[in-house]
Design a protein around this motif. Structure first.
Motif, PDB file in Angstrom:
ATOM      1  N   GLU A 380       0.861  -1.191   0.000  1.00 43.17           N
ATOM      2  CA  GLU A 380       0.000   0.000   0.000  1.00 43.17           C
ATOM      3  C   GLU A 380       0.897   1.240   0.000  1.00 43.17           C
ATOM      4  O   GLU A 380       2.011   1.220   0.506  1.00 43.17           O
ATOM      5  N   TRP A 381       0.396   2.352  -0.532  1.00 42.11           N
ATOM      6  CA  TRP A 381       1.242   3.535  -0.758  1.00 42.11           C
ATOM      7  C   TRP A 381       1.856   4.085   0.535  1.00 42.11           C
ATOM      8  O   TRP A 381       3.027   4.476   0.564  1.00 42.11           O
ATOM      9  N   GLY A 382       1.083   4.109   1.600  1.00 39.51           N
ATOM     10  CA  GLY A 382       1.623   4.611   2.872  1.00 39.51           C
ATOM     11  C   GLY A 382       2.778   3.747   3.363  1.00 39.51           C
ATOM     12  O   GLY A 382       3.787   4.240   3.868  1.00 39.51           O
ATOM     13  N   ILE A 383       2.611   2.451   3.198  1.00 37.34           N
ATOM     14  CA  ILE A 383       3.667   1.514   3.597  1.00 37.34           C
ATOM     15  C   ILE A 383       4.883   1.706   2.688  1.00 37.34           C
ATOM     16  O   ILE A 383       6.029   1.716   3.131  1.00 37.34           O
ATOM     17  N   LEU A 385       5.812   4.445   1.181  1.00 33.10           N
ATOM     18  CA  LEU A 385       6.524   5.670   1.561  1.00 33.10           C
ATOM     19  C   LEU A 385       7.343   5.474   2.821  1.00 33.10           C
ATOM     20  O   LEU A 385       8.474   5.945   2.932  1.00 33.10           O
ATOM     21  N   ASN A 386       6.755   4.755   3.774  1.00 31.37           N
ATOM     22  CA  ASN A 386       7.442   4.509   5.024  1.00 31.37           C
ATOM     23  C   ASN A 386       8.731   3.711   4.802  1.00 31.37           C
ATOM     24  O   ASN A 386       9.802   4.085   5.276  1.00 31.37           O
ATOM     25  N   ARG A 387       8.632   2.625   4.035  1.00 28.53           N
ATOM     26  CA  ARG A 387       9.822   1.799   3.786  1.00 28.53           C
ATOM     27  C   ARG A 387      10.812   2.529   2.881  1.00 28.53           C
ATOM     28  O   ARG A 387      12.021   2.402   3.016  1.00 28.53           O
TER      29      ARG A 387
ATOM     30  N   VAL B  31      -0.484   0.585  11.265  1.00 30.50           N
ATOM     31  CA  VAL B  31      -0.151   0.516   9.840  1.00 30.50           C
ATOM     32  C   VAL B  31       1.087   1.384   9.589  1.00 30.50           C
ATOM     33  O   VAL B  31       1.131   2.525  10.028  1.00 30.50           O
ATOM     34  N   PRO B  32       2.093   0.824   8.924  1.00 33.32           N
ATOM     35  CA  PRO B  32       3.284   1.639   8.658  1.00 33.32           C
ATOM     36  C   PRO B  32       2.940   2.857   7.809  1.00 33.32           C
ATOM     37  O   PRO B  32       1.999   2.818   7.020  1.00 33.32           O
ATOM     38  N   GLY B  33       3.702   3.910   7.965  1.00 31.57           N
ATOM     39  CA  GLY B  33       3.443   5.132   7.203  1.00 31.57           C
ATOM     40  C   GLY B  33       2.506   6.017   7.996  1.00 31.57           C
ATOM     41  O   GLY B  33       1.499   5.548   8.503  1.00 31.57           O
ATOM     42  N   ASP B  34       2.829   7.296   8.140  1.00 32.03           N
ATOM     43  CA  ASP B  34       1.930   8.205   8.838  1.00 32.03           C
ATOM     44  C   ASP B  34       1.714   9.448   7.985  1.00 32.03           C
ATOM     45  O   ASP B  34       2.217   9.545   6.866  1.00 32.03           O
ATOM     46  N   ASP B  37       4.732  11.148   6.517  1.00 32.62           N
ATOM     47  CA  ASP B  37       5.250  10.443   5.328  1.00 32.62           C
ATOM     48  C   ASP B  37       4.452  10.832   4.088  1.00 32.62           C
ATOM     49  O   ASP B  37       5.006  11.041   3.012  1.00 32.62           O
ATOM     50  N   GLN B 279      -4.474   8.924   3.293  1.00 32.78           N
ATOM     51  CA  GLN B 279      -3.657  10.055   3.742  1.00 32.78           C
ATOM     52  C   GLN B 279      -3.196   9.893   5.176  1.00 32.78           C
ATOM     53  O   GLN B 279      -2.497  10.753   5.692  1.00 32.78           O
ATOM     54  N   ARG B 280      -3.643   8.839   5.851  1.00 32.21           N
ATOM     55  CA  ARG B 280      -3.348   8.610   7.273  1.00 32.21           C
ATOM     56  C   ARG B 280      -3.780   9.809   8.110  1.00 32.21           C
ATOM     57  O   ARG B 280      -3.070  10.260   8.991  1.00 32.21           O
TER      58      ARG B 280
END
Lengths: 500, 317
Positions: A380-383, A385-387, B31-34, B37, B279-280
């Protein structure tokens, strides 16, 4: 006599009205919704696209991506450390207030204020002082001689001029707009539409032509294409080139413009065996970029080197790089030489947006021919970006925005301290060239520096530059004067009109 | 049914809601990413300090547990917070979006009842005939076709064969009732079809079940007309499970609305939820989920209440 005068004035009005061909409402189907409206703060592309029609910067781009004056009627670079702007005298904010040199000064102080958190602050980190010379002129003094490199930032929406008074009286620019642009924002219904209306006090006479623009937010491509086909909207953006097939008729106009942005396969240059530049450039030989463009974008794209082929005079075009030849045999023999005669295995991280996942699949199949096994990690896009931010990948597919200045594109990407160097690429020669390139005032010398840099980047391949997609739009046949730009800006809406 | 029973039920649902708030709060953060990010994207121009400043401004630098209590505290005072992405007031956003989703939900349920119950009845009455079998097939197709597929088919069909049919461009009912209903026709029909299939099946089974019971035979033998037996006696008894299913489906409609609202470009809650997840935008996600949970709890209460009206034997004590 009186009658004749009335008739005459009506006639003039009619003729005037016709000759202008003004007016009309244009409805545009767009994919993504703006997130915030403060021009100095926003980072979302969808926000830029609205705001560039509502606000003005000191400079702007013309259709060939050349810098031209905007709020500034002219700019001078007396020496590589100094830029002087002279502003126009007839610019008004949408609330009627006149734009002054104080507003310009305030805007840049605001951008550079750490507390404000403007993404544009980084552009101006090399500015030593800003000084108002008189009521029309403002001077930027730089710490390093990079005036020519800095100039393009004044055309960015992030550097658009805001009203000092409006901000200081407590208005939240993220929610309320007050610009000087050709349109003002009259309505925003989140999730549904944004309405811009004509600024009849715009500083360019006769512009804009349209009375009203309604941006309709339609996340699904099929919805946008259908809405165009049954006349619910006049203009749409196209993300899937395949959609063009259902618009092949004289009823529609299709607009295409090679984008500055480029697809890339980026490597984590610290992980085995991708830490070996020879392995990476062997992969370049085994990837058929033409095939990727044909299979993923149905031909709507251009193979690109480190600098987009349209960006003159900086670019070295792809045919000049031997690594761009498609030669799996040679790739195989290089891999054998460096100790991988049977190939190896690595992961490509990808997300299901902008065709990233499809590009990964084509590369997976191409590399299998030289015995390299690719595992696709679809996240998923958020993941993603995080990685991405933590360099937690073997490699990834992504789309980077390019620039008309090589420093803007390269420094942050490839300098060992670059803010987007997630490849952990570290080459002291590259660092040195990047530092020299941004300071070099002489264009001929700069070209030499960036030529050398492009050759190193292709040979060492911390990332593989794949292709630049075409920016695609389609409209009804009666829409005139619309042009998409290579940076995907919609600034030409001010010159768009509807022909009866 | 007594008043004290309802008070008790309402009090009992408070811990449920609290537990859900905690789960939602934690899940969105697991969930990873905030949001930071997402703001930075892949074009990072921000300095380390600016990034840290952003976490601080959003209150995301504090430990999770204190973030949770800060949120709960503001909830109690009726403050849902502001969107991290746009600075808009979350309560305003909900109020803006709710009418769209509500209209979509009600129209969909209406469609599903109009389609589902009569077809289910016919199916039950013509049990094991070819009519029954064809209705069963229709029901099966309806159940197993995803909304995004049916929706796409409708969009394409309508755009090709009905040139002047407006599919997109939301207007409120007050502004333009006719256009509003036209805009909602396809999305609510699409969503209604999915639920109709469920209602059809449950109507069929529960009617067959009732019709085979002894009291129906007694009613027949008493000389009551066939229609009276079917509609007054059997159908009334068959209604209980149908209402349960319809009520539960209303809750599920929120899920379906996510897909449908995106597809038909409707500015409702489902679309806002999807967008905020992407968009978290934590305060917005939390507020919407909390709202949905409360709606489902209330729906369940209402269903129980309606039972007592239809079937006086049901005793909620």
């Amino acid at each position: 006599m009186k009658k004749i005068f009335v008739v005459l004035s009506v006639l003039t009005l009619v003729i005037f009205g016709f000759s202008q061909q003004n007016g009309g409402v244009l409805q545009i189907g767009i994919e993504t919704e703006p997130v915030g409206f403060d021009p100095n703060l926003v980072t979302a592309f969808a926000s830029f696209r609205i705001l560039e029609n509502v606000y003005d910067g000191l400079l702007k781009y013309d259709e060939n991506m050349n810098l031209v004056p905007n709020i500034a009627e002219k700019y001078e670079v007396p020496d590589p450390n100094t830029i002087i702007f002279t502003i126009r005298d007839n610019v008004y904010f949408h609330n009627g207030e006149k734009l002054t040199i104080e507003d310009v000064l305030y805007t840049f102080e605001r951008i550079m204020d750490e507390e404000v958190g403007s993404p544009a602050a980084a552009y101006y980190s090399e500015v030593e002082s800003i000084e108002v010379l008189d009521s029309k002129r403002i001077q930027f003094k730089l710490k390093v001689p990079m005036a020519n490199t800095l100039l393009i930032n004044f055309a960015s929406t992030n550097s658009a001029i805001v009203s000092k008074e409006f901000v200081e009286t407590g208005n939240n620019l993220q929610l309320k707009t007050n610009g000087t642009g050709p349109f003002f924002m009259s309505e925003y219904v989140p999730g549904d539409h944004i309405t811009l209306e004509k600024n009849s006090n715009y500083f360019i006479p006769n512009q804009p032509y349209l009375d009203k623009i309604i941006f309709r937010i339609m996340p699904e491509e099929i919805s946008r294409v259908t809405a165009l086909r049954n006349g619910d909207v006049d203009l749409i953006e196209i993300k899937e080139p395949l959609s063009l097939r259902s618009l092949q008729s004289n009823n529609y106009k299709v607009y295409r413009q090679p984008a500055l942005s480029y697809y890339l396969l980026g490597f984590n240059t610290t992980r085995e065996p991708l830490n070996n530049p020879r392995v990476r450039s062997a992969l370049s030989l085994a990837i058929d970029r033409e095939e990727i463009i044909n299979m993923v974008a149905f031909g709507e794209g251009t193979i690109t080197g480190p600098i987009n082929p349209t960006v003159q005079p900086w670019t070295i075009t792809p045919e000049n790089f031997e690594e761009y030849e498609y030669n799996p045999e040679k790739a195989k023999s290089i891999l054998a030489e460096v100790g991988y005669p049977n190939g190896f295995e690595f992961n490509i991280m990808t997300a299901s947006r902008y065709s990233f996942d499809k590009i990964a699949q084509v590369i997976q199949s191409q590399l299998s021919k030289i015995g390299v096994k690719v595992n696709i990690e679809l996240v998923e896009w958020g993941i993603f970006l995080n990685r991405w931010g933590e360099s937690d990948f073997d490699s990834f597919i992504s789309l980077n925005s390019g620039s008309i200045d090589p420093d803007v594109q390269f420094y942050r990407t490839f300098h060992s301290n670059g803010s987007t160097n997630v490849f952990l690429y570290n080459n002291s020669i590259v660092d040195k060239l990047l530092e020299e390139g941004r300071k070099e005032p002489n264009v001929v010398e700069r070209i030499k520096i960036y030529n050398q840099l492009q050759n190193i980047l292709v040979k060492e391949a911390p990332i593989l530059f794949l292709y630049s997609p075409n920016v695609l739009y389609a409209s009804q046949s009666y829409v005139e004067g619309f042009k998409p730009l290579a940076n995907e800006s919609l600034i030409f809406l001010r010159e768009t009109r509807i022909e009866e | 049914m007594s008043f004290s029973y309802f008070i008790r039920r309402i009090l009992l649902s408070i811990p449920t809601i609290l537990l859900v708030t905690l789960i939602v709060f934690l899940l969105v953060r697991l969930v990873p990413g905030d949001v930071v990010d997402m703001i930075i994207g892949t074009q990072n121009f921000l300095s380390e300090e600016q990034i840290l400043q952003m976490y601080e401004d959003f209150g995301l630098d504090k430990p999770l547990i204190s973030q949770y209590f800060i949120w709960l505290k503001s909830l109690v005072t009726g403050n849902l917070g502001v969107s991290l992405r746009t600075g808009e007031d979350v309560a305003d956003l909900l109020v803006q979006r709710l009418p769209v989703t509500l209209e979509l939900a009600l129209l969909s349920i209406l469609f599903s009842i109009i389609i589902g119950i009569p077809l289910g009845m016919i199916s039950a009455l013509k049990k094991n005939t070819y009519v029954d079998n064809s209705i069963k097939v229709v029901g099966l197709v309806g159940l197993s076709s995803p909304a995004f597929w049916i929706g796409t088919i409708f969009i394409v069909l309508f755009s090709f064969y009905f040139d002047n049919f407006t599919i997109f461009g939301y207007v409120s009912f007050i502004e333009n009732p006719l256009k509003n209903l036209q805009i909602f026709l396809l999305p609510s029909f699409t969503l209604g079809l999915m639920i109709a299939a469920q209602i059809l099946r449950i109507t069929r089974t529960s009617m067959i079940d009732e019709l085979s019971k002894d009291y129906v035979k007694v009613a027949h033998s008493k000389g009551l007309s066939k229609n009276k037996v079917i509609y007054k006696h059997a159908f009334r008894n068959a209604l209980t499970p149908i209402i349960t299913i319809t009520g539960i489906q209303l809750g599920y409609l929120f899920g379906g609305s996510i897909v449908i609202e995106n597809m038909f470009a409707l500015p409702g809650l489902g679309r806002l939820l999807l967008q905020s997840v992407n968009q978290r935008d934590y305060p917005v996600i939390q507020a919407i989920i909390l709202f949905i949970v409360i709606v489902i709890v209330i729906l369940n209460l209402l269903i129980d209440f309606i039972y007592t009206i239809i079937d006086p034997r049901v005793n909620l004590e």
